[in-house]
Design an enzyme around this catalytic site. Structure first.
Site, PDB file in Angstrom:
ATOM      1  N   SER A  41       0.817  -1.214   0.000  1.00  0.00           N
ATOM      2  CA  SER A  41       0.000   0.000   0.000  1.00  0.00           C
ATOM      3  C   SER A  41       0.852   1.267   0.000  1.00  0.00           C
ATOM      4  CB  SER A  41      -0.921   0.020   1.223  1.00  0.00           C
ATOM      5  OG  SER A  41      -1.846  -1.043   1.183  1.00  0.00           O
ATOM      6  N   CYS A 129     -13.102  -6.199  20.264  1.00  0.00           N
ATOM      7  CA  CYS A 129     -14.331  -5.482  19.909  1.00  0.00           C
ATOM      8  C   CYS A 129     -15.560  -6.054  20.610  1.00  0.00           C
ATOM      9  CB  CYS A 129     -14.526  -5.490  18.394  1.00  0.00           C
ATOM     10  SG  CYS A 129     -14.231  -7.069  17.590  1.00  0.00           S
ATOM     11  N   SER A 159     -17.261  -8.462   9.731  1.00  0.00           N
ATOM     12  CA  SER A 159     -16.231  -7.426   9.643  1.00  0.00           C
ATOM     13  C   SER A 159     -15.219  -7.555  10.758  1.00  0.00           C
ATOM     14  CB  SER A 159     -16.862  -6.030   9.653  1.00  0.00           C
ATOM     15  OG  SER A 159     -17.663  -5.859  10.803  1.00  0.00           O
ATOM     16  N   LYS A 222     -10.745 -14.133  25.450  1.00  0.00           N
ATOM     17  CA  LYS A 222     -10.615 -12.670  25.531  1.00  0.00           C
ATOM     18  C   LYS A 222     -11.747 -12.078  26.366  1.00  0.00           C
ATOM     19  CE  LYS A 222      -8.426 -12.336  20.976  1.00  0.00           C
ATOM     20  NZ  LYS A 222      -8.648 -11.988  19.549  1.00  0.00           N
ATOM     21  N   HIS A 251     -21.442  -6.029  16.318  1.00  0.00           N
ATOM     22  CA  HIS A 251     -21.373  -7.180  17.219  1.00  0.00           C
ATOM     23  C   HIS A 251     -22.443  -7.028  18.296  1.00  0.00           C
ATOM     24  CE1 HIS A 251     -17.869  -8.371  15.189  1.00  0.00           C
ATOM     25  NE2 HIS A 251     -16.962  -8.327  16.141  1.00  0.00           N
ATOM     26  N   ASN A 321     -18.560  -2.650  15.493  1.00  0.00           N
ATOM     27  CA  ASN A 321     -17.250  -3.170  15.905  1.00  0.00           C
ATOM     28  C   ASN A 321     -16.086  -2.456  15.236  1.00  0.00           C
ATOM     29  OD1 ASN A 321     -18.680  -4.866  13.793  1.00  0.00           O
ATOM     30  ND2 ASN A 321     -16.565  -5.515  13.428  1.00  0.00           N
TER      31      ASN A 321
END
Length: 338
Positions: A41, A129, A159, A222, A251, A321
Protein backbone atom coordinates in the site's frame (compact mmCIF):
# COMPACT_ATOMS: atom_id res chain seq x y z
CA UNK A 1 -6.42 20.42 23.48
CA UNK A 2 -2.88 20.86 22.19
CA UNK A 3 -2.13 19.76 18.64
CA UNK A 4 -0.42 16.42 18.23
CA UNK A 5 1.60 14.68 15.53
CA UNK A 6 -0.40 11.51 14.85
CA UNK A 7 0.33 8.39 12.84
CA UNK A 8 -2.15 5.71 11.76
CA UNK A 9 -0.42 2.38 11.31
CA UNK A 10 -2.46 0.00 9.16
CA UNK A 11 -4.03 3.06 7.60
CA UNK A 12 -5.49 1.37 4.52
CA UNK A 13 -7.39 -1.40 6.34
CA UNK A 14 -11.02 -1.32 7.47
CA UNK A 15 -10.19 -0.06 10.97
CA UNK A 16 -7.44 2.28 9.83
CA UNK A 17 -9.69 4.07 7.35
CA UNK A 18 -12.33 4.38 10.08
CA UNK A 19 -9.71 5.86 12.41
CA UNK A 20 -9.00 8.54 9.82
CA UNK A 21 -12.70 9.28 9.41
CA UNK A 22 -13.16 9.62 13.18
CA UNK A 23 -10.10 11.82 13.63
CA UNK A 24 -11.66 14.09 11.05
CA UNK A 25 -15.25 14.07 12.31
CA UNK A 26 -14.26 14.61 15.96
CA UNK A 27 -11.86 17.42 14.98
CA UNK A 28 -9.01 15.96 16.97
CA UNK A 29 -6.21 18.58 17.06
CA UNK A 30 -3.68 17.01 14.71
CA UNK A 31 -0.78 19.19 13.62
CA UNK A 32 0.72 16.53 11.34
CA UNK A 33 -0.75 13.27 10.08
CA UNK A 34 1.26 10.31 8.85
CA UNK A 35 -0.22 7.16 7.35
CA UNK A 36 1.63 3.84 7.33
CA UNK A 37 0.85 0.39 5.97
CA UNK A 38 2.53 -2.60 4.37
CA UNK A 39 4.74 -2.23 1.33
CA UNK A 40 1.92 -3.12 -1.07
CA UNK A 41 0.00 0.00 0.00
CA UNK A 42 3.03 2.27 0.29
CA UNK A 43 3.00 5.17 -2.13
CA UNK A 44 -0.78 5.49 -2.25
CA UNK A 45 -1.89 9.11 -1.86
CA UNK A 46 -4.82 9.62 0.52
CA UNK A 47 -6.73 12.93 0.56
CA UNK A 48 -7.33 14.06 4.16
CA UNK A 49 -8.37 17.17 6.07
CA UNK A 50 -4.65 17.72 6.61
CA UNK A 51 -3.86 17.62 2.90
CA UNK A 52 -2.86 14.76 0.64
CA UNK A 53 -0.85 12.22 2.61
CA UNK A 54 1.34 9.57 1.01
CA UNK A 55 1.18 6.18 2.69
CA UNK A 56 4.58 5.15 4.07
CA UNK A 57 5.98 1.64 4.23
CA UNK A 58 5.86 0.67 7.90
CA UNK A 59 9.00 -1.43 7.56
CA UNK A 60 11.13 1.60 6.65
CA UNK A 61 9.22 4.47 8.27
CA UNK A 62 11.02 6.59 10.87
CA UNK A 63 8.83 7.03 14.00
CA UNK A 64 10.79 10.03 15.24
CA UNK A 65 8.62 13.04 16.06
CA UNK A 66 5.32 11.16 16.38
CA UNK A 67 3.32 11.94 19.53
CA UNK A 68 0.51 9.37 19.18
CA UNK A 69 0.47 6.27 16.98
CA UNK A 70 -2.82 4.49 16.36
CA UNK A 71 -1.96 0.88 15.47
CA UNK A 72 -4.31 -1.48 13.62
CA UNK A 73 -1.89 -3.59 11.66
CA UNK A 74 -2.25 -7.01 13.31
CA UNK A 75 -0.58 -8.56 16.32
CA UNK A 76 2.63 -9.56 14.59
CA UNK A 77 3.38 -6.07 13.32
CA UNK A 78 2.38 -4.57 16.66
CA UNK A 79 4.85 -6.78 18.53
CA UNK A 80 7.60 -5.85 16.09
CA UNK A 81 7.01 -2.12 15.63
CA UNK A 82 5.04 -0.77 18.61
CA UNK A 83 8.03 -0.95 20.99
CA UNK A 84 10.12 0.89 18.39
CA UNK A 85 7.55 3.70 18.18
CA UNK A 86 7.31 3.89 21.97
CA UNK A 87 11.10 4.03 22.28
CA UNK A 88 11.10 6.94 19.82
CA UNK A 89 8.74 8.90 22.08
CA UNK A 90 5.29 8.05 20.73
CA UNK A 91 2.40 6.74 22.78
CA UNK A 92 1.12 3.70 20.92
CA UNK A 93 -2.59 2.85 21.10
CA UNK A 94 -2.71 -0.70 19.82
CA UNK A 95 -5.82 -2.39 18.46
CA UNK A 96 -4.38 -5.92 18.34
CA UNK A 97 -4.27 -8.55 21.06
CA UNK A 98 -0.46 -8.31 21.31
CA UNK A 99 -0.28 -6.38 24.59
CA UNK A 100 -3.76 -6.64 26.13
CA UNK A 101 -2.83 -9.05 28.90
CA UNK A 102 0.59 -7.53 29.59
CA UNK A 103 0.53 -6.36 33.21
CA UNK A 104 2.54 -3.28 32.25
CA UNK A 105 0.07 -2.20 29.55
CA UNK A 106 -3.29 -0.62 30.46
CA UNK A 107 -6.37 -2.04 28.72
CA UNK A 108 -8.78 0.85 28.30
CA UNK A 109 -12.42 1.26 27.36
CA UNK A 110 -13.08 4.99 27.13
CA UNK A 111 -15.95 6.03 29.44
CA UNK A 112 -15.47 2.85 31.52
CA UNK A 113 -11.93 2.88 32.98
CA UNK A 114 -10.43 6.16 31.77
CA UNK A 115 -8.18 6.36 34.84
CA UNK A 116 -6.10 3.43 33.53
CA UNK A 117 -4.63 5.64 30.79
CA UNK A 118 -2.38 7.33 33.35
CA UNK A 119 -0.49 4.10 34.01
CA UNK A 120 0.96 3.66 30.51
CA UNK A 121 4.63 3.19 29.70
CA UNK A 122 4.40 4.03 26.02
CA UNK A 123 1.77 1.48 24.95
CA UNK A 124 -1.97 1.36 25.65
CA UNK A 125 -4.11 -1.56 24.48
CA UNK A 126 -7.53 -1.42 22.87
CA UNK A 127 -9.74 -4.33 24.05
CA UNK A 128 -11.32 -6.89 21.75
CA UNK A 129 -14.33 -5.48 19.91
CA UNK A 130 -16.72 -7.96 21.55
CA UNK A 131 -15.48 -7.23 25.06
CA UNK A 132 -15.70 -3.52 24.33
CA UNK A 133 -19.36 -3.72 23.38
CA UNK A 134 -20.49 -5.57 26.49
CA UNK A 135 -18.29 -3.41 28.75
CA UNK A 136 -20.38 -0.35 27.88
CA UNK A 137 -23.17 -2.00 29.88
CA UNK A 138 -21.22 -4.16 32.32
CA UNK A 139 -18.86 -1.33 33.30
CA UNK A 140 -21.46 1.09 34.71
CA UNK A 141 -23.36 -1.74 36.41
CA UNK A 142 -20.14 -3.08 37.94
CA UNK A 143 -19.28 0.37 39.28
CA UNK A 144 -22.66 0.52 40.99
CA UNK A 145 -23.05 -3.02 42.26
CA UNK A 146 -19.87 -5.07 41.72
CA UNK A 147 -20.03 -7.70 38.98
CA UNK A 148 -19.51 -11.21 40.32
CA UNK A 149 -20.46 -13.39 37.35
CA UNK A 150 -21.60 -13.08 33.79
CA UNK A 151 -22.72 -15.47 31.08
CA UNK A 152 -22.21 -13.86 27.67
CA UNK A 153 -22.99 -15.08 24.17
CA UNK A 154 -21.72 -12.97 21.30
CA UNK A 155 -23.22 -12.59 17.83
CA UNK A 156 -20.23 -11.29 15.90
CA UNK A 157 -20.35 -9.78 12.43
CA UNK A 158 -17.98 -10.81 9.66
CA UNK A 159 -16.23 -7.43 9.64
CA UNK A 160 -14.51 -8.72 12.76
CA UNK A 161 -12.45 -10.67 10.21
CA UNK A 162 -11.72 -7.48 8.26
CA UNK A 163 -12.63 -6.65 4.70
CA UNK A 164 -12.01 -10.28 3.76
CA UNK A 165 -14.83 -11.41 6.02
CA UNK A 166 -17.24 -8.98 4.41
CA UNK A 167 -16.19 -10.14 0.95
CA UNK A 168 -16.70 -13.79 1.94
CA UNK A 169 -20.20 -13.13 3.27
CA UNK A 170 -21.23 -11.28 0.12
CA UNK A 171 -19.83 -14.10 -2.03
CA UNK A 172 -21.52 -16.86 -0.06
CA UNK A 173 -24.89 -15.12 -0.01
CA UNK A 174 -24.67 -14.75 -3.77
CA UNK A 175 -23.70 -18.39 -4.33
CA UNK A 176 -25.98 -20.04 -1.78
CA UNK A 177 -28.92 -17.76 -2.48
CA UNK A 178 -29.33 -18.93 -6.06
CA UNK A 179 -31.47 -21.87 -4.96
CA UNK A 180 -33.48 -21.24 -1.81
CA UNK A 181 -35.00 -24.71 -1.96
CA UNK A 182 -31.60 -26.25 -1.31
CA UNK A 183 -31.15 -24.01 1.72
CA UNK A 184 -34.49 -25.14 3.10
CA UNK A 185 -34.33 -28.80 2.20
CA UNK A 186 -30.65 -29.67 2.03
CA UNK A 187 -28.39 -30.47 -0.86
CA UNK A 188 -26.58 -27.12 -0.99
CA UNK A 189 -22.96 -27.11 -2.16
CA UNK A 190 -19.95 -25.62 -0.43
CA UNK A 191 -19.64 -21.98 -1.58
CA UNK A 192 -15.90 -22.26 -2.15
CA UNK A 193 -14.46 -20.04 0.58
CA UNK A 194 -12.23 -21.12 3.42
CA UNK A 195 -11.98 -18.15 5.78
CA UNK A 196 -14.31 -19.82 8.28
CA UNK A 197 -14.55 -23.46 9.33
CA UNK A 198 -18.12 -23.66 7.99
CA UNK A 199 -20.14 -21.48 5.59
CA UNK A 200 -21.32 -18.15 7.03
CA UNK A 201 -23.81 -17.15 4.33
CA UNK A 202 -27.39 -17.87 5.49
CA UNK A 203 -25.83 -19.63 8.47
CA UNK A 204 -24.79 -19.22 12.12
CA UNK A 205 -21.37 -20.47 13.11
CA UNK A 206 -20.76 -21.23 16.82
CA UNK A 207 -17.04 -20.81 16.28
CA UNK A 208 -15.41 -17.38 16.33
CA UNK A 209 -11.64 -17.38 16.66
CA UNK A 210 -9.26 -20.31 17.05
CA UNK A 211 -9.83 -23.22 19.40
CA UNK A 212 -7.47 -23.19 22.38
CA UNK A 213 -7.50 -24.74 25.85
CA UNK A 214 -10.52 -26.44 27.40
CA UNK A 215 -12.44 -26.36 24.13
CA UNK A 216 -12.85 -22.57 24.16
CA UNK A 217 -11.72 -20.23 21.39
CA UNK A 218 -9.30 -17.36 21.81
CA UNK A 219 -12.23 -14.98 21.26
CA UNK A 220 -13.99 -16.55 24.23
CA UNK A 221 -10.92 -16.35 26.44
CA UNK A 222 -10.62 -12.67 25.53
CA UNK A 223 -14.09 -12.10 26.97
CA UNK A 224 -13.01 -13.79 30.20
CA UNK A 225 -9.59 -12.24 30.71
CA UNK A 226 -10.25 -8.77 29.33
CA UNK A 227 -13.43 -8.36 31.38
CA UNK A 228 -11.48 -9.11 34.56
CA UNK A 229 -8.67 -6.72 33.68
CA UNK A 230 -10.84 -3.79 32.55
CA UNK A 231 -13.15 -3.99 35.55
CA UNK A 232 -10.27 -4.74 37.95
CA UNK A 233 -12.30 -7.75 39.06
CA UNK A 234 -9.90 -10.72 38.92
CA UNK A 235 -12.38 -13.06 40.58
CA UNK A 236 -15.31 -12.32 38.26
CA UNK A 237 -16.71 -15.50 36.73
CA UNK A 238 -17.36 -15.25 32.99
CA UNK A 239 -18.99 -17.97 30.89
CA UNK A 240 -18.47 -17.09 27.21
CA UNK A 241 -19.73 -18.40 23.88
CA UNK A 242 -18.72 -16.57 20.69
CA UNK A 243 -20.83 -16.99 17.56
CA UNK A 244 -20.24 -15.67 14.05
CA UNK A 245 -23.39 -14.46 12.28
CA UNK A 246 -24.12 -13.38 8.67
CA UNK A 247 -24.05 -9.66 9.46
CA UNK A 248 -21.71 -7.15 7.80
CA UNK A 249 -21.07 -4.78 10.72
CA UNK A 250 -22.12 -4.80 14.37
CA UNK A 251 -21.37 -7.18 17.22
CA UNK A 252 -24.18 -8.11 19.59
CA UNK A 253 -23.84 -9.71 23.02
CA UNK A 254 -26.58 -11.31 25.10
CA UNK A 255 -25.41 -11.19 28.72
CA UNK A 256 -26.75 -12.28 32.08
CA UNK A 257 -25.03 -10.67 35.07
CA UNK A 258 -25.14 -11.15 38.81
CA UNK A 259 -23.67 -8.66 41.26
CA UNK A 260 -22.62 -8.39 44.89
CA UNK A 261 -26.20 -7.34 45.64
CA UNK A 262 -29.52 -7.67 43.82
CA UNK A 263 -30.13 -5.23 40.96
CA UNK A 264 -33.60 -4.69 39.52
CA UNK A 265 -34.69 -3.48 36.10
CA UNK A 266 -35.45 0.08 37.20
CA UNK A 267 -32.01 0.54 38.76
CA UNK A 268 -30.19 -1.04 35.81
CA UNK A 269 -32.13 1.07 33.32
CA UNK A 270 -31.43 4.25 35.28
CA UNK A 271 -27.69 3.49 35.50
CA UNK A 272 -27.36 2.64 31.82
CA UNK A 273 -29.48 5.58 30.65
CA UNK A 274 -27.00 7.90 32.36
CA UNK A 275 -23.90 6.07 31.09
CA UNK A 276 -21.83 7.93 28.47
CA UNK A 277 -21.46 6.22 25.12
CA UNK A 278 -24.58 4.09 25.52
CA UNK A 279 -28.19 4.43 24.38
CA UNK A 280 -30.96 2.46 26.07
CA UNK A 281 -33.71 1.34 23.71
CA UNK A 282 -37.06 0.02 24.86
CA UNK A 283 -38.87 -3.08 23.66
CA UNK A 284 -40.88 -0.98 21.22
CA UNK A 285 -37.76 -0.85 19.03
CA UNK A 286 -35.16 -3.45 19.92
CA UNK A 287 -31.60 -2.52 18.86
CA UNK A 288 -29.95 -4.52 16.08
CA UNK A 289 -26.62 -4.51 14.25
CA UNK A 290 -28.18 -2.54 11.39
CA UNK A 291 -29.13 0.15 13.90
CA UNK A 292 -25.62 0.26 15.37
CA UNK A 293 -23.72 0.45 12.08
CA UNK A 294 -22.05 3.79 11.54
CA UNK A 295 -22.82 5.31 14.95
CA UNK A 296 -20.58 5.85 17.94
CA UNK A 297 -22.85 4.76 20.77
CA UNK A 298 -23.39 1.18 21.88
CA UNK A 299 -27.09 0.31 21.97
CA UNK A 300 -28.55 -1.47 25.01
CA UNK A 301 -31.92 -3.18 25.11
CA UNK A 302 -33.95 -6.15 26.39
CA UNK A 303 -33.11 -5.21 30.00
CA UNK A 304 -34.93 -7.66 32.25
CA UNK A 305 -34.68 -9.42 35.60
CA UNK A 306 -33.34 -12.95 35.76
CA UNK A 307 -35.90 -15.73 36.15
CA UNK A 308 -34.22 -18.88 37.47
CA UNK A 309 -32.17 -17.04 40.08
CA UNK A 310 -33.62 -13.66 41.09
CA UNK A 311 -31.46 -10.61 41.61
CA UNK A 312 -29.55 -10.51 38.33
CA UNK A 313 -29.98 -8.67 35.04
CA UNK A 314 -30.16 -9.99 31.49
CA UNK A 315 -29.66 -7.60 28.61
CA UNK A 316 -28.55 -7.17 25.01
CA UNK A 317 -25.82 -4.84 23.74
CA UNK A 318 -24.88 -4.15 20.14
CA UNK A 319 -22.26 -1.82 18.69
CA UNK A 320 -20.38 -1.04 15.51
CA UNK A 321 -17.25 -3.17 15.91
CA UNK A 322 -15.27 -0.95 13.53
CA UNK A 323 -16.12 2.17 15.52
CA UNK A 324 -16.52 1.78 19.32
CA UNK A 325 -15.21 -1.75 18.97
CA UNK A 326 -11.95 -0.52 17.48
CA UNK A 327 -11.29 2.84 15.80
CA UNK A 328 -13.46 5.13 17.92
CA UNK A 329 -12.15 3.80 21.21
CA UNK A 330 -8.56 4.25 20.00
CA UNK A 331 -9.29 7.88 19.10
CA UNK A 332 -11.06 8.42 22.41
CA UNK A 333 -7.96 7.14 24.22
CA UNK A 334 -5.90 9.61 22.18
CA UNK A 335 -8.24 12.38 23.30
CA UNK A 336 -7.77 11.33 26.93
CA UNK A 337 -4.00 11.57 26.43
CA UNK A 338 -4.28 14.99 24.82
Amino acid sequence: MSSQRVAIVGATGAVGTTMLEILTSRRVPVSELRLMASSRSAGRVVPTSWGDVTVEDLATADPAGIDIALFSAGGGRSKEYAPQFAAAGAVVIDNSSAFRMDDAVPLVVADVNDHAVADHHGIIANPNCTTMTVMMAAGPLHKAAGLERMAATSYQSVSGSGQTGMDVLAHEIDVLGKDRQLLAGGGWSEPGSDLYSRPIGFNVLPHAGSFTEQGYTDEEWKLVNETRKILEAPDALVEPTCVRVPVMVGHGIAATMFFSRPVDVDEATSILSAAPGAQVWGDDKVPTPLDSAGIDDVLVGRIRSTLGEPGGISLWTVGDNLRKGAALNAVQIAELLI
